[in-house]
Enzyme design. Structure first.
Site, PDB file in Angstrom:
ATOM      1  N   TRP A   1       1.079  -0.662   0.035  1.00  0.00           N
ATOM      2  CA  TRP A   1      -0.301   0.076  -0.427  1.00  0.00           C
ATOM      3  C   TRP A   1       0.537   1.145   0.057  1.00  0.00           C
ATOM      4  O   TRP A   1       0.503   2.352  -0.948  1.00  0.00           O
ATOM      5  CB  TRP A   1      -0.855   0.069   0.999  1.00  0.00           C
ATOM      6  N   HIS A   2       2.495   1.372   0.451  1.00  0.00           N
ATOM      7  CA  HIS A   2       2.954   1.947   0.434  1.00  0.00           C
ATOM      8  C   HIS A   2       3.086   2.670  -0.694  1.00  0.00           C
ATOM      9  O   HIS A   2       3.564   4.307  -0.550  1.00  0.00           O
ATOM     10  CB  HIS A   2       4.176   2.064   2.019  1.00  0.00           C
ATOM     11  N   GLY A   3       3.519   2.127  -2.004  1.00  0.00           N
ATOM     12  CA  GLY A   3       3.650   2.054  -2.967  1.00  0.00           C
ATOM     13  C   GLY A   3       4.549   0.394  -3.769  1.00  0.00           C
ATOM     14  O   GLY A   3       4.217  -0.387  -3.493  1.00  0.00           O
TER      15      GLY A   3
ATOM     16  N   PHE B   1       2.243   8.501  -0.571  1.00  0.00           N
ATOM     17  CA  PHE B   1       1.334   7.650  -0.013  1.00  0.00           C
ATOM     18  C   PHE B   1      -0.157   7.351  -0.713  1.00  0.00           C
ATOM     19  O   PHE B   1      -0.593   6.239  -0.960  1.00  0.00           O
ATOM     20  CB  PHE B   1       1.285   6.756   1.265  1.00  0.00           C
TER      21      PHE B   1
END
Length: 468
Positions: free
Chosen positions: A325-327, A468
């Site tokens: 989810w962060h990248g 994000f």
């Protein structure tokens, strides 16, 4: 429009003033807050507002459909459709190029030459948070935790409310929407506390996080080979403290801003570096993301039911998805895998043990903090290779440490102080500020602003979570 900028202060004051004038007219007030929120988001880039409106409209429509059907299969189909839509939009903009490029590389390894042409889509600011909140609304309605809203305005305001739309915290629909149904009541004490919280957040960001990054952290991670082992170690710890000050500062401003309009957000950080085990750390760190992943990923997978390998599997899936989810980058998967592995070992060891001694608790804290600090290298470095250089440089013997001067140590001490002092020391200043006469409050806020202006000589940096 950065939270820690003069334009935001002016914007917040103007929106508050108009909303106060409209307090007796609920509908007009909510429409005004929606327009102000969309305008705030459009200040970054007008085009993604259409994407935000699409996401919120589909979620509102799915909620209406869930309210009109009773058959379990039909309800599940609408739930899947609502969640899939939000995930698809997020996946396209955030992971489309990465997935396409990875597929072509995999095909090349199999002897099938393929070339990927980048989509060239720019990731809209805050899309991850917007998507998660759309999912929260659909899931809460499906579970019966929240009645479906007939008002498109209310759902869109929930998704786009300006204090949290860009970088969270992730607010549950079942927490936010019922607050729109009651008249906003902000007492003098609550208003004073909200203003102080906003000011404290700006101080943490401008006078601690940004300066710490400029003085030490950015330099260490940009060229670890030019720094001694002790300086690299201090730089890694400094990044851990910088990250907390940056993340929690945004939450402070968001929570304080929302409180001025009578909207309460849950706390997002609870002294995370005091945690004595990693499970406790994730309850304390970015709690809105952690609870979202727990309620929407971990528990639907089965949670800890069944124990053993199944619980560990669910833990790994949840944390890896949280990392992704962060990248769209291998380094985030590696970072989350470190936490998943360490938490698996903790679960297998049965820690924390009932009645653990003080020395065992201290050891638990030290191990937890070490895992958090060292894994953050993967989070901050440009890629896994750069992270390895930082890891390796910690053990370099010799050299000098030109950036470990008095200002750097002062910033590190200031960043650590929030975790070292007793909890009551955080509450007491807010009590005194709220009880003080208005001229004294104004003087305190002006003094804080002047102090920040004198100290924060570097250009203000965007909040880290904006990426994000």
């Amino acid at each position: 429009m950065l939270f820690h900028s003069l334009p935001y202060v002016v914007f917040l004051a103007a929106v508050f003033a108009v909303a106060a004038l409209l307090e007796r007219w609920r509908g007009a007030r909510l429409w005004f807050l929606l327009c102000a929120s969309l305008g705030f988001y459009a200040a970054w880039n007008p085009a993604p507002v259409l994407l935000l409106l699409l996401l919120s409209t589909v979620s509102w429509g799915v909620g209406r459909a869930l309210a009109s059907v009773q058959h379990p299969a039909a309800r599940r189909a609408w739930l899947v459709a609502g969640v899939a839509h939000a995930v698809a939009v997020l996946g396209l903009f955030k992971y489309g190029d990465w997935l396409g490029r990875s597929a072509c590389e995999a095909a090349g390894l199999a002897g099938i030459p393929l070339a990927w042409r980048p989509l060239g889509l720019l990731l809209p600011v805050g899309l991850s948070f917007v998507s998660f909140q759309c999912i929260s609304y659909v899931v809460d309605v499906y579970r019966g935790e929240l009645p479906a809203r007939g008002s498109w305005r209310d759902v869109t305001l929930y998704v786009s409310f300006f204090p949290h739309v860009v970088a969270g915290p992730i607010v549950r629909a079942s927490d936010f929407l019922p607050q729109l149904d009651v008249a906003p009541r902000v007492s003098d004490e609550e208003g004073a506390r909200a203003l102080l919280r906003i000011a404290v957040g700006m101080v943490k960001k401008l006078a601690v996080a940004d300066l710490l990054g400029a003085q030490l952290v950015d330099r260490v991670f940009a060229s670890p080979a030019n720094h001694s082992g002790p300086e690299v170690i201090v730089g890694i710890v400094g990044y851990t403290l910088q990250l907390y000050c940056d993340f929690s500062a945004y939450s402070d401003v968001a929570i304080g801003s929302a409180a001025l309009f009578g909207i309460r957000f849950r706390e997002n950080f609870d002294f995370p570096y005091r945690a004595e085990d990693l499970f406790d750390f994730w309850r304390r760190w970015h709690a809105s993301l952690g609870t979202w992943l727990r309620d929407h990923v971990y528990r639907p997978l089965g949670g800890g039911r069944g124990g053993g390998a199944r619980a560990l599997r669910n833990l790994w899936i949840t944390l890896l998805l949280g990392g992704l989810w962060h990248g769209a980058h291998v380094k985030f998967l590696a970072w989350s895998a470190v936490h998943a592995g360490a938490m698996s070992l903790q679960r297998l060891a049965g820690w924390p043990w009932a009645g653990a001694s003080r020395s065992a608790r201290v050891l638990g804290w030290a191990v937890t903090f070490a895992v958090v600090v060292q894994s953050r290298v993967l989070f901050r470095a440009a890629d896994v290779g750069a992270a390895w250089e930082v890891f390796r440089r910690q053990f370099h013997v010799g050299g000098h440490s030109p950036h470990l001067g008095g200002l750097t140590w002062l910033l590190l001490a200031a960043a650590a102080a929030g975790h070292l002092v007793p909890r009551r020391w955080h509450e007491r200043p807010a009590q005194l500020f709220a009880a003080a006469p208005v001229p004294v409050r104004v003087g305190v806020l002006v003094g804080m602003a002047l102090g920040v202006r004198a100290v924060a000589s570097v250009n203000p940096q965007p909040f880290i979570y904006f990426q994000f």
